[in-house]
Design a protein around this motif. Structure first.
Motif, PDB file in Angstrom:
ATOM      1  N   GLN A  79       0.918  -1.185  -0.044  1.00  0.00           N
ATOM      2  CA  GLN A  79       0.129   0.024  -0.020  1.00  0.00           C
ATOM      3  C   GLN A  79       0.824   1.256  -0.059  1.00  0.00           C
ATOM      4  O   GLN A  79       0.628   2.092  -0.780  1.00  0.00           O
ATOM      5  CB  GLN A  79      -1.036   0.056   1.214  1.00  0.00           C
ATOM      6  CG  GLN A  79      -1.790   1.173   1.311  1.00  0.00           C
ATOM      7  CD  GLN A  79      -1.128   1.979   2.439  1.00  0.00           C
ATOM      8  OE1 GLN A  79      -1.102   1.461   3.281  1.00  0.00           O
ATOM      9  NE2 GLN A  79      -1.428   3.362   2.376  1.00  0.00           N
ATOM     10  N   THR A 102       2.430   1.905  -3.475  1.00  0.00           N
ATOM     11  CA  THR A 102       1.241   2.053  -4.768  1.00  0.00           C
ATOM     12  C   THR A 102       0.097   3.108  -4.394  1.00  0.00           C
ATOM     13  O   THR A 102       0.073   3.874  -5.249  1.00  0.00           O
ATOM     14  CB  THR A 102       0.738   0.639  -4.904  1.00  0.00           C
ATOM     15  OG1 THR A 102      -0.096   0.285  -3.951  1.00  0.00           O
ATOM     16  CG2 THR A 102       1.786  -0.616  -5.406  1.00  0.00           C
ATOM     17  N   ARG A 103      -0.204   3.281  -3.062  1.00  0.00           N
ATOM     18  CA  ARG A 103      -1.130   4.278  -2.916  1.00  0.00           C
ATOM     19  C   ARG A 103      -1.057   4.550  -1.672  1.00  0.00           C
ATOM     20  O   ARG A 103      -1.841   4.455  -0.589  1.00  0.00           O
ATOM     21  CB  ARG A 103      -2.560   3.670  -3.293  1.00  0.00           C
ATOM     22  CG  ARG A 103      -2.955   2.365  -2.685  1.00  0.00           C
ATOM     23  CD  ARG A 103      -4.055   1.794  -3.210  1.00  0.00           C
ATOM     24  NE  ARG A 103      -4.566   0.547  -2.437  1.00  0.00           N
ATOM     25  CZ  ARG A 103      -4.019  -0.730  -2.443  1.00  0.00           C
ATOM     26  NH1 ARG A 103      -3.018  -0.662  -3.623  1.00  0.00           N
ATOM     27  NH2 ARG A 103      -4.484  -1.540  -1.826  1.00  0.00           N
ATOM     28  N   GLY A 139      -6.265   5.315  -6.459  1.00  0.00           N
ATOM     29  CA  GLY A 139      -5.652   4.162  -6.277  1.00  0.00           C
ATOM     30  C   GLY A 139      -6.621   2.848  -6.015  1.00  0.00           C
ATOM     31  O   GLY A 139      -6.423   1.789  -5.768  1.00  0.00           O
ATOM     32  N   MET A 153       7.045   4.698  -8.202  1.00  0.00           N
ATOM     33  CA  MET A 153       6.472   4.275  -7.123  1.00  0.00           C
ATOM     34  C   MET A 153       5.060   5.088  -6.954  1.00  0.00           C
ATOM     35  O   MET A 153       4.892   6.145  -7.348  1.00  0.00           O
ATOM     36  CB  MET A 153       7.196   4.649  -5.631  1.00  0.00           C
ATOM     37  CG  MET A 153       8.330   3.756  -5.414  1.00  0.00           C
ATOM     38  SD  MET A 153       8.268   2.024  -5.258  1.00  0.00           S
ATOM     39  CE  MET A 153       9.692   1.478  -4.638  1.00  0.00           C
ATOM     40  N   ALA A 154       4.088   4.608  -6.264  1.00  0.00           N
ATOM     41  CA  ALA A 154       3.088   5.273  -5.919  1.00  0.00           C
ATOM     42  C   ALA A 154       2.214   5.882  -7.049  1.00  0.00           C
ATOM     43  O   ALA A 154       2.057   5.186  -7.833  1.00  0.00           O
ATOM     44  CB  ALA A 154       3.273   6.087  -4.776  1.00  0.00           C
ATOM     45  N   LEU A 201       3.937   4.998 -10.093  1.00  0.00           N
ATOM     46  CA  LEU A 201       3.787   3.835 -10.742  1.00  0.00           C
ATOM     47  C   LEU A 201       2.303   3.475 -11.190  1.00  0.00           C
ATOM     48  O   LEU A 201       2.195   2.861 -12.461  1.00  0.00           O
ATOM     49  CB  LEU A 201       3.812   2.763  -9.500  1.00  0.00           C
ATOM     50  CG  LEU A 201       3.627   1.164  -9.695  1.00  0.00           C
ATOM     51  CD1 LEU A 201       4.717   0.980 -10.877  1.00  0.00           C
ATOM     52  CD2 LEU A 201       3.966   0.573  -8.631  1.00  0.00           C
ATOM     53  N   ARG A 202       1.305   3.990 -10.646  1.00  0.00           N
ATOM     54  CA  ARG A 202      -0.143   4.057 -10.911  1.00  0.00           C
ATOM     55  C   ARG A 202      -0.392   4.775 -12.416  1.00  0.00           C
ATOM     56  O   ARG A 202      -0.930   4.201 -13.383  1.00  0.00           O
ATOM     57  CB  ARG A 202      -0.966   4.667 -10.037  1.00  0.00           C
ATOM     58  CG  ARG A 202      -1.031   4.157  -8.536  1.00  0.00           C
ATOM     59  CD  ARG A 202      -2.255   4.409  -7.920  1.00  0.00           C
ATOM     60  NE  ARG A 202      -2.697   5.819  -7.797  1.00  0.00           N
ATOM     61  CZ  ARG A 202      -2.168   6.361  -6.702  1.00  0.00           C
ATOM     62  NH1 ARG A 202      -1.196   5.967  -6.072  1.00  0.00           N
ATOM     63  NH2 ARG A 202      -2.454   7.860  -6.632  1.00  0.00           N
TER      64      ARG A 202
END
Lengths: 289, 228
Positions: free
Chosen positions: A270, A273-274, B211, B74-75, B78-79
Motif C-alpha cells: 500500500q 502504490t497508494r 488507487g 512508486m505510488a 507507478l499508477r
C-alpha cells in the motif's frame, strides 16, 4: 567512563500495561494482538535537550519484515535503537513513552538490559566481525551467556551459520579469521553471530549499504528465510530495498520542531502504490527529501 | 522538484497518448463516414491507417517499459505508468475496430442493403464523445468526471439493440441479405465496444487518481442482469 542517564529510574511512572494495539492490518484483516512483537506507545527520545523522536506509536508485527524509511536525520536509526535499548549507551539521552516487547515494557525498572539485547539482536551498516576466528565470532555470545560445552557450542555455531546461509562457504575454515571473509560474508557472519544467542527479533541498520548488488541480494534472500523464525526491523535509505524485502513500512519525517515523527505506517504494497499521506507520496516518488 | 526529468517524460507520454487518442477518434469517425457514403477510398485509408496507430501504440508501450525499468516508479508514478499502459492498449483496440469497419465497407462494396445510417452515426458520435471526455479526464486525473462518463454508454447500448432488431428483421424479410446484414451487425458491435473501452479508460482514471481498482457499472448492465 560514560554517563548513562537513560536509566529505567526516569520512567517509573509509566503505565506497565501494554496499550491497545494501533490498528494494523494484513491484507485488510486486523492483526491479532498476539501477533505483534513490538508495540511503541507515544515514544519520545532526547539527545540532551534535543528532541530526536516525538509521539511515535506503532505496532510491529511478529515474524514479518518491517522497514523504516525516511530522509536523513529523521530519527530512523534512533527509533531502531530504542527497540533494544542500544541508545542507553549514548550519554545524556532520555526516553519518554513505552516500548513493549512481547507485552513487556523493556524500559521498566526491573528489566535486565542485557537480556533485552539478547532477545533483540542487531546488525549494523558496516560488517563488524570481531578480530577472531569465524567459530569464535559465532560462539562468543553463547559463551557470554554461559554455554561452555564444546559439543553444544559446535551445534550452535553450525546451526547459526546454516541459518545465515554461510555454513557451506566457511565450514572448512572455521578457525580462519572472520576478518578475512568478503564484505557480504562478513555481514552474514554478523547475522550468524546475532542468531547464535537465539533472539526473538533482529534489528538491521542499513545492513547492505556497504555491499555490492549480489551480496545485497543474498542478504535480502536471507531475510526472507529468517522471518519465519524472527521478527526483522530494517532501516534503509534504499526504497527499492524496502519495497523488495518488507511487508510493512514505516515512513518517518522531522516535524516543525525537527523531531522525528511517524508519518505513515502500513503494508508495504500500500505504501508504495497508494500511500495515504501526501508527504509519503512525495518521498517514495522521489519528489521530496 | 528532484524528478524533473521523470516529470518531463510523463508530460511527453501524456502528449503522445493524446495524439494516439486523436488518431483513433478520427479513425472511428472516418470509418463510419466511409461506410455510410460507400466511399471505398476512405475505407482503405482507415484500414491502412491502423498500422500508424499500432506503431504509435508500441512506441508508447516501449517508452513506458523503459521508464519502469530505469526510474523505479512508486505510488502515483507507478499508477500513472500502469494506467498509461492500459490506456495505450485500449486505444489500439479501438483503432482495430475502426479498421474492422473499414474492411466491412470494402466487403460490402456497392451492396444495396439498407444501412441504419442515423443509428450508426449516433453510436459513433456518442462513442467518440465518450472517448474524448474519458481521455481528457485521464490526462487531468479527474476521477469525478471519469465516474460520470460511463452512464452515456446506455444510449449506445440502446442504439445497438435497435440496430440489431432492424438487421434481424431485414435478414428475415430477405435471407439473401444475411451476409451483409451480419457485416453491419459487426459494425454496430465495434461501435458498441468503442464505448465500452471508453468506460475502461474511466476506470483507469479512477485508479490513477485514487488507487482504487474498480468497475464502473452502468444502468444498462443492471437491466441486463434483471433480464437473466
Amino acid at each position: 567512563m560514560q554517563t548513562i542517564s537513560s536509566t529505567a529510574g526516569e520512567v517509573t511512572s509509566r503505565e506497565l500495561r501494554q496499550p491497545q494495539s494501533p490498528l494494523v492490518t494484513i491484507k485488510g484483516e486486523p492483526l491479532p494482538l498476539t501477533s505483534s512483537k513490538f508495540v511503541l506507545s507515544d515514544l519520545a527520545f532526547y539527545y540532551g535537550k534535543v528532541q530526536a523522536l516525538a509521539g511515535i506509536s506503532i505496532t510491529i508485527p511478529a515474524n514479518h519484515i518491517t522497514a523504516i524509511i525516511g530522509p536523513s536525520g529523521c530519527g530512523k536509526s534512533t527509533l531502531l535503537r530504542t527497540l533494544n535499548r542500544m541508545n542507553d549507551l549514548i550519554p545524556k539521552t532520555r526516553i519518554e513513552g513505552q516500548v513493549f516487547l512481547d507485552g513487556d515494557d523493556i524500559y521498566s525498572p526491573n528489566v535486565d538490559v542485557v537480556d533485552v539485547r539478547r532477545r533483540v539482536g542487531m546488525v549494523f551498516q558496516r560488517p563488524n566481525p570481531f578480530p577472531m576466528s569465524i567459530y569464535d565470532n559465532v560462539s562468543y555470545g553463547p559463551r557470554l551467556y554461559g554455554v561452555t560445552k564444546r559439543a553444544d557450542l559446535d551445534q550452535i555455531v553450525e546451526f547459526s551459520l546454516q541459518q545465515a546461509a554461510l555454513w557451506d562457504e566457511v565450514k572448512d575454515k572455521l578457525t580462519q579469521s572472520g576478518m578475512a571473509l568478503s564484505g557480504g560474508q562478513q555481514q552474514r557472519l554478523c547475522i550468524a553471530r546475532a542468531l547464535a544467542v537465539e533472539p526473538d527479533a533482529i534489528l538491521m541498520d542499513e545492513p547492505a549499504s556497504a555491499l555490492d548488488p549480489i551480496a545485497t541480494l543474498k542478504i535480502e534472500e536471507l531475510m526472507q528465510t529468517l522471518k519465519s523464525s524472527y521478527t526483522i526491523v530494517i532501516v534503509t535509505h534504499n526504497m527499492q530495498q524496502a519495497a523488495r524485502v518488507s511487508e510493512f513500512t514505516a515512513f518517518m519525517m522531522i516535524d516543525q520542531n525537527r523531531a522525528g515523527t511517524l508519518v505513515e505506517f502500513g503494508e508495504t504494497a500500500q505504501i508504495f502504490t497508494r500511500p495515504k499521506n501526501r508527504q509519503t507520496e512525495d518521498y517514495v516518488t522521489g519528489r521530496f527529501g | 522538484m528532484p524528478r524533473q526529468t521523470l516529470d518531463r517524460e510523463f508530460q511527453h507520454l501524456q502528449e503522445e497518448i493524446l495524439l494516439l487518442g486523436s488518431m483513433v477518434e478520427q479513425a472511428i469517425l472516418d470509418s463510419v463516414s466511409g461506410l455510410k457514403q460507400h466511399d471505398l477510398a476512405i475505407a482503405r485509408r482507415v484500414y491502412k491507417g491502423d498500422a500508424a496507430i499500432n506503431e504509435k501504440r508500441f512506441a508508447i508501450e516501449n517508452a513506458i517499459l523503459v521508464l519502469i525499468a530505469t526510474q523505479q516508479p512508486m505510488a502515483h508514478d507507478l499508477r500513472f505508468l500502469a494506467a498509461m499502459l492500459e490506456v495505450d492498449t485500449e486505444l489500439e483496440r479501438i483503432g482495430d475496430y475502426a479498421k474492422g469497419i473499414g474492411k466491412i465497407t470494402i466487403l460490402l462494396g456497392e451492396s444495396n442493403i439498407n444501412i441504419p445510417v442515423r443509428e450508426l452515426d449516433r453510436m459513433a458520435e456518442v462513442g467518440v464523445g465518450m472517448l474524448h471526455k474519458a481521455l481528457s479526464a485521464f490526462i487531468n486525473e479527474d476521477s469525478d468526471l471519469a465516474r460520470t462518463i460511463p452512464a452515456e454508454d446506455d444510449e449506445v447500448d440502446d442504439l445497438y439493440n435497435r440496430i440489431y432488431h432492424l438487421l434481424v428483421a431485414s435478414m428475415i424479410s430477405n435471407p439473401a441479405l444475411i451476409d451483409h446484414a451480419n457485416y453491419l451487425l459487426w459494425v454496430a458491435h465495434n461501435l458498441e465496444r468503442t464505448a465500452d473501452r471508453a468506460t475502461n479508460l474511466c476506470e483507469r482514471t479512477v485508479f490513477l487518481a485514487t488507487g482504487e481498482l474498480m468497475e464502473i457499472e452502468t444502468s444498462s448492465e443492471d437491466d441486463e442482469l434483471d433480464e437473466i
